[in-house]
Every structure is written in C-alpha cells, then in structure tokens.
Design an enzyme around this catalytic site. Structure first.
Site, PDB file in Angstrom:
ATOM      1  N   LYS A  93       0.852  -1.189   0.000  1.00  0.00           N
ATOM      2  CA  LYS A  93       0.000   0.000   0.000  1.00  0.00           C
ATOM      3  C   LYS A  93       0.880   1.229   0.000  1.00  0.00           C
ATOM      4  CE  LYS A  93      -4.059   1.881   0.140  1.00  0.00           C
ATOM      5  NZ  LYS A  93      -3.599   2.715  -0.978  1.00  0.00           N
ATOM      6  N   GLN A 139       6.837   3.979   4.250  1.00  0.00           N
ATOM      7  CA  GLN A 139       5.446   3.541   4.189  1.00  0.00           C
ATOM      8  C   GLN A 139       5.220   2.245   4.968  1.00  0.00           C
ATOM      9  OE1 GLN A 139       3.433   5.635   1.920  1.00  0.00           O
ATOM     10  NE2 GLN A 139       1.812   4.862   3.225  1.00  0.00           N
ATOM     11  N   LYS A 167       4.845   3.393   8.589  1.00  0.00           N
ATOM     12  CA  LYS A 167       3.670   4.252   8.698  1.00  0.00           C
ATOM     13  C   LYS A 167       2.402   3.399   8.690  1.00  0.00           C
ATOM     14  CE  LYS A 167       3.485   7.909   6.108  1.00  0.00           C
ATOM     15  NZ  LYS A 167       3.293   8.808   4.944  1.00  0.00           N
ATOM     16  N   LYS A 211       5.500   1.793  -2.889  1.00  0.00           N
ATOM     17  CA  LYS A 211       5.446   3.127  -3.501  1.00  0.00           C
ATOM     18  C   LYS A 211       5.749   2.980  -4.983  1.00  0.00           C
ATOM     19  CE  LYS A 211       4.631   7.404  -2.110  1.00  0.00           C
ATOM     20  NZ  LYS A 211       3.604   7.783  -1.131  1.00  0.00           N
ATOM     21  N   GLY A 261      -3.064   7.881  -4.664  1.00  0.00           N
ATOM     22  CA  GLY A 261      -2.519   9.103  -5.232  1.00  0.00           C
ATOM     23  C   GLY A 261      -1.298   9.586  -4.455  1.00  0.00           C
ATOM     24  N   ASP A 262      -0.647  10.572  -4.997  1.00  0.00           N
ATOM     25  CA  ASP A 262       0.514  11.214  -4.368  1.00  0.00           C
ATOM     26  C   ASP A 262       0.739  12.502  -5.147  1.00  0.00           C
ATOM     27  OD1 ASP A 262       2.745  10.464  -2.261  1.00  0.00           O
ATOM     28  OD2 ASP A 262       3.833  11.350  -3.926  1.00  0.00           O
ATOM     29  N   THR A 266      -5.102  13.322   5.503  1.00  0.00           N
ATOM     30  CA  THR A 266      -3.716  13.538   5.941  1.00  0.00           C
ATOM     31  C   THR A 266      -3.602  14.817   6.769  1.00  0.00           C
ATOM     32  OG1 THR A 266      -2.939  12.442   3.926  1.00  0.00           O
ATOM     33  CG2 THR A 266      -1.311  13.662   5.202  1.00  0.00           C
ATOM     34  N   ASN A 309      -3.343  19.536  -0.912  1.00  0.00           N
ATOM     35  CA  ASN A 309      -4.375  18.943  -0.061  1.00  0.00           C
ATOM     36  C   ASN A 309      -3.990  18.909   1.409  1.00  0.00           C
ATOM     37  OD1 ASN A 309      -6.403  18.449  -1.844  1.00  0.00           O
ATOM     38  ND2 ASN A 309      -6.298  16.230  -1.743  1.00  0.00           N
ATOM     39  N   SER A 332      -7.227   5.537   3.459  1.00  0.00           N
ATOM     40  CA  SER A 332      -7.099   4.652   2.295  1.00  0.00           C
ATOM     41  C   SER A 332      -7.385   3.206   2.702  1.00  0.00           C
ATOM     42  CB  SER A 332      -5.697   4.751   1.686  1.00  0.00           C
ATOM     43  OG  SER A 332      -5.550   5.928   0.927  1.00  0.00           O
TER      44      SER A 332
END
Length: 451
Positions: free
Chosen positions: A76, A97, A100, A112, A151-152, A195, A227, A378
């Site tokens: 993820k 990640q 996290k 990623k 997304g990123d 976030t 965002n 997510s």
C-alpha cells in the site's frame, strides 16, 4: 566499492530509522537480522511508458513500482508523477510507508511507485493517454489483495479516475485496486482531508500531554498549499488556531496581522491549485506579505506550531534553529521526511537538554506517524470496498481520530520505554520507528522471512 548508484534519499531514511532503533537493538540484538532483511524491497518493477502527445509525437517515460514489504497485508502506497521521480526517492518513500502503515493498526504492507512524467502543462487528453499507457504495465502487478496504490504528488482524482478506467478495461473487473477513487465508484468520504486532519489530530495529543492545552490561540506555520496543507489549515482554524503561512515552490505567503488565514482565504488558494496556478495569483488584500523563493520557517518572529506539508527535506538545520528561536514547541511532519536529519537533531537536542516542561522544547513528530491519516483512510476505503459499503463522513472522521490517537499513544509509550532516564518527554521519532519496526519484524519472523 559498491556498484550500486547512489541513493541519497533512501540512505537518509534508512540511517534515520537505524539510528533511532539502536537502543532497542542493543537490548534485542537478534532483531538486527530483521533490519538487514526489511531494508531490501521484496520486489522492484521498472518499466517503459510510451504515449502520444497532442502533436502526434511519441513520448517515453520511466515507470516504477517498489513492492517493499507485505508482512502485514497487501502493498500500500501512492503513485508519484513528477520529473524528480527515481528509485532512490521511491525506495525512501516505500521504506517509510512500511512503518507508517504498521502504525495505523490496519492490515497494510508498504510500497510506492510512480513515473518521471510531469502532469504540469499537459492537456487533459495527454494525461489520459499517459495514464492508460502507465496502467497497461502496472495492471499486471497490482490487485485488491496484492498491491493497492493511491494518489501522491501529481496524482489526483483525475489521474486516479483514468488509471482505474484503464485497469477495468484491461482486466475486465471492477475491483478496489486503487484508493482515492470518486465517491460514486468506490471512493471514501474524507479521503482528501485525511492527511491534514490526521496530522492536526496527532498534534492535539501532543499539545495535551506537554502543555495541557489545545489549538485555541496557537500561532501555526504551515508550508505547502496542496491537499495536506489546505486541510491542516482548515482544521487548525476550526479548532481556534491561527494559520500564519502557506507556501508553494515559488515562495511563501505570510500573514501580516494576528488573524492569519481565514477559511475563505484557504478556499481561494485551493481553487488556484485546482487551476494549477501559483500562489502569486492569490488576491492579496494587504493581509499578507509575499516572500519569493523562501520557505516560511525563518519569516516570523513568534509561533507555537510548525507543520511542514510540502515535500521532503524542506526544513534545514538553520531553519530548525529559527523555529526554536521563534518559540515553536511542536513540529509535526505533514510531508514525508519533511525535516533533514540535521534539523531533527536540533529539535531533539531541545528535548534531550530540557530539565522541565517549562524549558524551551521543540517536540518533533515524524511523518510516518503524524501524516499516517491519509493512508489510514485509504485502508478504510479498502475495507469499504471489500464489503461493498460506503460509510458516512461522521463515522470515518471518528475512526480517523481513534487511529491517530492510538498511533500517538503507541509512539509515546514505546518512546518512553526506550528513553534515557531523566528525559522530560519521550522521543516520538524513536517511538514511531521502534513500534512500527517491531510490528513488521515480528510478522516477518512468524512468516519465516528471518529467524
């Protein structure tokens, strides 16, 4: 001499984790083998992306997916579309990640991906063609129970929509293989907000435990204007704080009065960003000063909270010193690895040297904990997709608050366990790294990945 290309961003992330794990590893040396194993991705996929621009010319880009660790669940992590994308940046982001995602308490592994494609200046048709070409290869490697990208930077709702449509055509299935989807086709409420909101919720716990206070009247510096920055600003304003700054790659807007940005100001900036315009287009009414090519951290004399929300390494040692001098007592990363290692050392030195909570402390929370709200929602989107459900905004916001409170509690308690005697506050950096690592390492051991 190593034959591998230098990977400065990844090496920085690895060093940061390894250094803070040392007190734990000294007491539990068998876990050194787990650190050796977990730092190597399970799989790296690199591929060519060819697409046709509006002039009929062939264009080519490099696409990547780093499937880093699946001990806790499907890979993820986001897809970044930016000219700077390379394996070093994606490995750093994927490595972060892993831990996290572990801190959210949800069943997600770490990964990623992305491409060195630049969406800026491209037509809608060109972006659609690129997304279909990118997903042609990526679709072979992802799935609802395998790898669920999101997304990123550069990958917003439009790009997620095109990629989802492409996957559906190529694979002939409607599945939750991406998060950040539209609300009418499998998306989740409060995903765009998550976030920024989550970072502020994490800070609420920090404010409570250090000063028995809240955001009312607090002077808050925020970098970025995407965002994360927008919704962090909205939430700070809602809780009674004063947002003194927002920024982008062209410079910073600094409030000239004690009111700070209003909800209307932030909404106007959000619209500019939707139109892909710079902050220089903001209708400055005299309430703000524009500082070209500067970040916010050295531009105010007094502040209480700092939330870096733009990109990696956006707070230097000198800027960290300026924040301490301005009286900032809390810093939480909305961006991934927002502070350089030298900046973190400045913040941690104030915590280490403090004799009491009344001393000048700048308490630091790393992005892998403070900005975990995005991937948490997510994960909740994945859960909704699995049950063919859509939860309400109120339900999701409550779940997000609980996840961030539990994430903070885990960082605080584990950090306290491995703090040196006499420290007034635990290291949230050490707590986040040790707690996340321990959860992943134990799962890997149970599955036979190390012994």
């Amino acid at each position: 001499m190593s034959h591998l290309a230098p990977e400065p961003e990844f090496e920085q992330a690895l060093h940061e984790v390894a250094a803070t794990l040392e007190p734990f590893l000294a007491k539990n040396p068998e876990y050194r083998k787990a650190l050796t194993v977990v730092q190597i991705p399970e799989r790296i996929i690199q591929f060519r992306v060819t697409w046709e621009d509006d002039q009929g010319q062939l264009q080519v880009n490099r696409g990547y997916r780093v499937q880093y660790n699946s001990a806790l669940g499907p890979y993820k992590g986001g897809l970044r579309l930016h000219p700077s994308v390379n394996l070093s940046i994606l490995k750093f982001l994927g490595f972060e990640q892993i831990f996290k995602n572990a801190l959210t308490g949800l069943n997600m592994g770490g990964g990623k991906g992305g491409c060195d494609f630049d969406p800026k200046g491209k037509s809608d048709n060109e972006i659609k063609k690129f997304c279909y070409a990118f997903m042609l290869e990526l679709s072979r490697h992802i799935g609802a129970d395998t790898d669920v990208p999101a997304g990123d930077i550069g990958t917003g709702g439009r790009e997620i929509g095109y990629m989802f449509g492409a996957y559906k055509k190529y694979r002939n299935e409607f599945a939750g293989i991406l998060t950040g989807k539209g609300l009418t086709w499998g998306g989740s409420y409060i995903r765009p907000e998550a976030t920024g909101y989550g970072c502020v919720y994490f800070l609420e716990s920090m404010l409570r435990d250090m000063d028995h206070t809240d955001f009312k009247g607090k002077r808050v510096l925020i970098s970025g204007s995407g965002n994360v920055a927008q919704y962090a600003a909205y939430k700070v304003i809602e809780l009674g704080g004063k947002v003194l700054s927002l920024s982008d790659s062209t410079g910073s807007l600094i409030s000239t009065n004690d009111t700070g940005f209003t909800v209307k100001d932030v909404a106007e900036i959000a619209n500019l960003k939707l139109e892909r315009k710079a902050l220089t287009a903001f209708s400055n009414t005299g309430k703000f000063e524009w500082h070209e090519d500067k970040r916010p951290w050295t531009l105010v004399n007094r502040a209480d909270v700092a939330i870096p929300s733009a990109t990696q390494n956006e707070v230097s040692k000198e800027e960290a010193q300026a924040l301490v001098k301005a009286g900032v007592r809390y810093i939480a990363e909305g961006s991934n690895m927002g502070c350089t290692q030298e900046a973190i050392e400045v913040f941690e030195a104030t915590r280490n040297s403090a004799k009491s909570l009344g001393d000048q402390i700048c308490w630091y929370a790393p992005g892998k904990a403070a900005n975990a709200g995005g991937v948490a929602v997510s994960g909740l989107e994945m859960a909704q997709n699995s049950g063919r459900q859509q939860w309400t905004t109120e339900v999701l916001d409550q779940k997000l608050k609980e996840i961030m409170a539990n994430c903070y509690k885990s960082c605080y308690e584990v950090g306290k366990e491995y703090s040196e005697n006499g420290q007034t506050l635990p290291s949230l950096q050490a707590g986040a790294n040790i707690a996340g690592f321990l959860k992943v390492a134990n799962a890997m051991r149970d599955q036979g990945d190390w012994w």
